[in-house]
Design a protein around this motif. Structure first.
Motif, PDB file in Angstrom:
ATOM      1  N   GLY A   1      -4.062   5.854  10.692  1.00 24.39           N
ATOM      2  CA  GLY A   1      -4.727   5.282   9.529  1.00 24.39           C
ATOM      3  C   GLY A   1      -4.154   3.965   9.039  1.00 24.39           C
ATOM      4  O   GLY A   1      -4.571   3.459   7.992  1.00 24.39           O
ATOM      5  N   TYR A   2      -3.209   3.381   9.778  1.00 22.32           N
ATOM      6  CA  TYR A   2      -2.602   2.129   9.323  1.00 22.32           C
ATOM      7  C   TYR A   2      -3.603   0.981   9.315  1.00 22.32           C
ATOM      8  O   TYR A   2      -3.594   0.153   8.392  1.00 22.32           O
ATOM      9  CB  TYR A   2      -1.399   1.752  10.183  1.00 22.32           C
ATOM     10  CG  TYR A   2      -0.241   2.704  10.100  1.00 22.32           C
ATOM     11  CD1 TYR A   2       0.215   3.180   8.871  1.00 22.32           C
ATOM     12  CD2 TYR A   2       0.422   3.127  11.245  1.00 22.32           C
ATOM     13  CE1 TYR A   2       1.300   4.049   8.791  1.00 22.32           C
ATOM     14  CE2 TYR A   2       1.506   3.992  11.179  1.00 22.32           C
ATOM     15  CZ  TYR A   2       1.937   4.445   9.958  1.00 22.32           C
ATOM     16  OH  TYR A   2       3.005   5.304   9.889  1.00 22.32           O
ATOM     17  N   ALA A   3      -4.455   0.885  10.337  1.00 20.29           N
ATOM     18  CA  ALA A   3      -5.441  -0.199  10.385  1.00 20.29           C
ATOM     19  C   ALA A   3      -6.378  -0.104   9.182  1.00 20.29           C
ATOM     20  O   ALA A   3      -6.651  -1.116   8.524  1.00 20.29           O
ATOM     21  CB  ALA A   3      -6.222  -0.172  11.698  1.00 20.29           C
ATOM     22  N   SER A   4      -6.842   1.091   8.880  1.00 25.22           N
ATOM     23  CA  SER A   4      -7.742   1.265   7.733  1.00 25.22           C
ATOM     24  C   SER A   4      -7.035   0.915   6.426  1.00 25.22           C
ATOM     25  O   SER A   4      -7.612   0.243   5.557  1.00 25.22           O
ATOM     26  CB  SER A   4      -8.269   2.702   7.671  1.00 25.22           C
ATOM     27  OG  SER A   4      -9.069   2.978   8.787  1.00 25.22           O
ATOM     28  N   GLU A   5      -5.809   1.339   6.274  1.00 24.80           N
ATOM     29  CA  GLU A   5      -5.048   1.072   5.048  1.00 24.80           C
ATOM     30  C   GLU A   5      -4.813  -0.435   4.870  1.00 24.80           C
ATOM     31  O   GLU A   5      -5.016  -0.979   3.779  1.00 24.80           O
ATOM     32  CB  GLU A   5      -3.712   1.823   5.123  1.00 24.80           C
ATOM     33  CG  GLU A   5      -2.907   1.834   3.864  1.00 24.80           C
ATOM     34  CD  GLU A   5      -1.699   2.762   3.970  1.00 24.80           C
ATOM     35  OE1 GLU A   5      -0.664   2.404   3.368  1.00 24.80           O
ATOM     36  OE2 GLU A   5      -1.775   3.826   4.630  1.00 24.80           O
ATOM     37  N   ALA A   6      -4.423  -1.106   5.946  1.00 19.16           N
ATOM     38  CA  ALA A   6      -4.130  -2.541   5.873  1.00 19.16           C
ATOM     39  C   ALA A   6      -5.396  -3.369   5.681  1.00 19.16           C
ATOM     40  O   ALA A   6      -5.397  -4.338   4.909  1.00 19.16           O
ATOM     41  CB  ALA A   6      -3.399  -2.983   7.139  1.00 19.16           C
ATOM     42  N   THR A   7      -6.486  -2.995   6.357  1.00 22.29           N
ATOM     43  CA  THR A   7      -7.711  -3.785   6.217  1.00 22.29           C
ATOM     44  C   THR A   7      -8.368  -3.552   4.856  1.00 22.29           C
ATOM     45  O   THR A   7      -8.946  -4.485   4.295  1.00 22.29           O
ATOM     46  CB  THR A   7      -8.717  -3.511   7.351  1.00 22.29           C
ATOM     47  OG1 THR A   7      -8.993  -2.115   7.427  1.00 22.29           O
ATOM     48  CG2 THR A   7      -8.191  -4.011   8.674  1.00 22.29           C
ATOM     49  N   HIS A   8      -8.261  -2.356   4.324  1.00 24.41           N
ATOM     50  CA  HIS A   8      -8.799  -2.113   2.982  1.00 24.41           C
ATOM     51  C   HIS A   8      -8.062  -2.987   1.968  1.00 24.41           C
ATOM     52  O   HIS A   8      -8.676  -3.607   1.096  1.00 24.41           O
ATOM     53  CB  HIS A   8      -8.701  -0.637   2.607  1.00 24.41           C
ATOM     54  CG  HIS A   8      -9.390  -0.330   1.311  1.00 24.41           C
ATOM     55  ND1 HIS A   8      -8.752  -0.423   0.096  1.00 24.41           N
ATOM     56  CD2 HIS A   8     -10.669   0.023   1.042  1.00 24.41           C
ATOM     57  CE1 HIS A   8      -9.599  -0.133  -0.873  1.00 24.41           C
ATOM     58  NE2 HIS A   8     -10.776   0.142  -0.331  1.00 24.41           N
ATOM     59  N   ALA A   9      -6.750  -3.056   2.077  1.00 20.51           N
ATOM     60  CA  ALA A   9      -5.961  -3.916   1.178  1.00 20.51           C
ATOM     61  C   ALA A   9      -6.339  -5.383   1.374  1.00 20.51           C
ATOM     62  O   ALA A   9      -6.431  -6.135   0.397  1.00 20.51           O
ATOM     63  CB  ALA A   9      -4.466  -3.705   1.423  1.00 20.51           C
ATOM     64  N   SER A  10      -6.588  -5.786   2.600  1.00 16.94           N
ATOM     65  CA  SER A  10      -6.983  -7.174   2.894  1.00 16.94           C
ATOM     66  C   SER A  10      -8.358  -7.483   2.318  1.00 16.94           C
ATOM     67  O   SER A  10      -8.589  -8.573   1.772  1.00 16.94           O
ATOM     68  CB  SER A  10      -6.996  -7.419   4.405  1.00 16.94           C
ATOM     69  OG  SER A  10      -5.717  -7.241   4.959  1.00 16.94           O
TER      70      SER A  10
ATOM     71  N   ILE B   1       4.335  -3.660  12.631  1.00 16.38           N
ATOM     72  CA  ILE B   1       3.376  -2.885  13.430  1.00 16.38           C
ATOM     73  C   ILE B   1       2.162  -3.719  13.846  1.00 16.38           C
ATOM     74  O   ILE B   1       1.315  -3.238  14.579  1.00 16.38           O
ATOM     75  CB  ILE B   1       2.911  -1.610  12.696  1.00 16.38           C
ATOM     76  CG1 ILE B   1       2.100  -1.940  11.443  1.00 16.38           C
ATOM     77  CG2 ILE B   1       4.106  -0.715  12.377  1.00 16.38           C
ATOM     78  CD1 ILE B   1       1.350  -0.734  10.875  1.00 16.38           C
ATOM     79  N   GLY B   2       2.091  -4.985  13.387  1.00 19.36           N
ATOM     80  CA  GLY B   2       0.981  -5.837  13.774  1.00 19.36           C
ATOM     81  C   GLY B   2       0.583  -6.754  12.641  1.00 19.36           C
ATOM     82  O   GLY B   2       1.431  -7.187  11.860  1.00 19.36           O
ATOM     83  N   PHE B   3      -0.725  -7.056  12.559  1.00 18.12           N
ATOM     84  CA  PHE B   3      -1.223  -7.897  11.485  1.00 18.12           C
ATOM     85  C   PHE B   3      -2.528  -7.360  10.948  1.00 18.12           C
ATOM     86  O   PHE B   3      -3.223  -6.589  11.598  1.00 18.12           O
ATOM     87  CB  PHE B   3      -1.374  -9.368  11.910  1.00 18.12           C
ATOM     88  CG  PHE B   3      -2.503  -9.669  12.854  1.00 18.12           C
ATOM     89  CD1 PHE B   3      -3.833  -9.577  12.458  1.00 18.12           C
ATOM     90  CD2 PHE B   3      -2.249 -10.091  14.141  1.00 18.12           C
ATOM     91  CE1 PHE B   3      -4.875  -9.873  13.324  1.00 18.12           C
ATOM     92  CE2 PHE B   3      -3.281 -10.400  15.020  1.00 18.12           C
ATOM     93  CZ  PHE B   3      -4.598 -10.288  14.606  1.00 18.12           C
ATOM     94  N   ALA B   4      -2.865  -7.820   9.756  1.00 16.63           N
ATOM     95  CA  ALA B   4      -4.177  -7.580   9.141  1.00 16.63           C
ATOM     96  C   ALA B   4      -4.386  -8.690   8.129  1.00 16.63           C
ATOM     97  O   ALA B   4      -3.427  -9.236   7.588  1.00 16.63           O
ATOM     98  CB  ALA B   4      -4.227  -6.224   8.451  1.00 16.63           C
TER      99      ALA B   4
ATOM    100  N   THR C   1       0.882  -1.162   0.000  1.00 18.33           N
ATOM    101  CA  THR C   1       0.000   0.000   0.000  1.00 18.33           C
ATOM    102  C   THR C   1       0.923   1.216   0.000  1.00 18.33           C
ATOM    103  O   THR C   1       2.150   1.049   0.018  1.00 18.33           O
ATOM    104  CB  THR C   1      -0.917  -0.004   1.245  1.00 18.33           C
ATOM    105  OG1 THR C   1      -0.126   0.259   2.410  1.00 18.33           O
ATOM    106  CG2 THR C   1      -1.668  -1.336   1.390  1.00 18.33           C
ATOM    107  N   PRO C   2       0.394   2.424  -0.008  1.00 22.48           N
ATOM    108  CA  PRO C   2       1.300   3.572  -0.010  1.00 22.48           C
ATOM    109  C   PRO C   2       2.316   3.581   1.142  1.00 22.48           C
ATOM    110  O   PRO C   2       3.446   4.022   0.956  1.00 22.48           O
ATOM    111  CB  PRO C   2       0.341   4.759   0.092  1.00 22.48           C
ATOM    112  CG  PRO C   2      -0.896   4.273  -0.608  1.00 22.48           C
ATOM    113  CD  PRO C   2      -1.010   2.823  -0.211  1.00 22.48           C
TER     114      PRO C   2
END
Length: 177
Positions: free
Chosen positions: A108-117, A76-79, A6-7
């Motif tokens: 905004g990392y959670a939103s970015e990672a979950t959108h990609a998921s 930074i975690g998982f998604a 992602t970006p």
């Protein structure tokens, strides 16, 4: 296994050196407050979790990605995706989920990672519907779920702990709209 860029993030396979940083995330009571029984997890339990997540990739063709910052390579975690067998009433289902270290919240990392998921689930894996489950009162998770365009489908209770849960869902047509 697939890697997704992602970006700002890289969603990737788990590496041996992810164990300690993930265990640090699991040791934070703020992170674990809304998860399971709310208890922190130690290094051994985190190793078991990662092993289970890797097995899901082998069995299902999807799973939870390790999430790292592109700029620094820091975990930074998982998604990613999982089968929520612990909540039989929603089965068969695939859920999008995430767990991000508290020092990375609010960026905004959670939103970015979950959108990609979610994109991976619906477009690359051909799933026609994905859910997300969160504990009622976890407003930060509710915000991420809303940003994904998911709609509240039902309220239920955790089968082991009894606290209320929200189940949200989105299908491919809604995601592409």
């Amino acid at each position: 296994m697939t890697e997704i860029r992602t970006p700002r993030l890289l969603l990737r396979t788990w590496h041996d050196d992810d164990l300690v940083p993930m265990a640090d995330i699991h040791a934070d009571p703020r992170v674990m407050r809304w998860i399971g029984d709310g208890q922190v997890r130690d290094l051994e339990r985190t190793a078991e979790d990662i092993e289970r997540w890797e097995e899901e990739w082998d069995e299902e063709g999807f799973g939870l990605f390790a999430v790292e910052l592109l700029a620094s390579g820091e975990l930074i975690g998982f998604a990613g995706l999982s089968v929520p067998e612990w909540l039989p009433e929603v089965m068969p289902a695939v859920a999008v989920g995430w767990r991000i270290g508290s020092q990375f919240w609010g960026q905004g990392y959670a939103s970015e990672a979950t959108h990609a998921s979610l994109e991976f689930a619906l477009q690359d894996r051909g799933l026609d519907r994905v859910i997300s489950i969160n504990r009622v009162g976890d407003n930060a998770s509710e915000n991420v779920i809303r940003k994904l365009g998911m709609a509240l489908e039902r309220e239920t209770a955790h089968p082991a702990y009894g606290y209320p849960l929200h189940v949200h869902a989105i299908d491919l047509a809604e995601f592409q709209a």
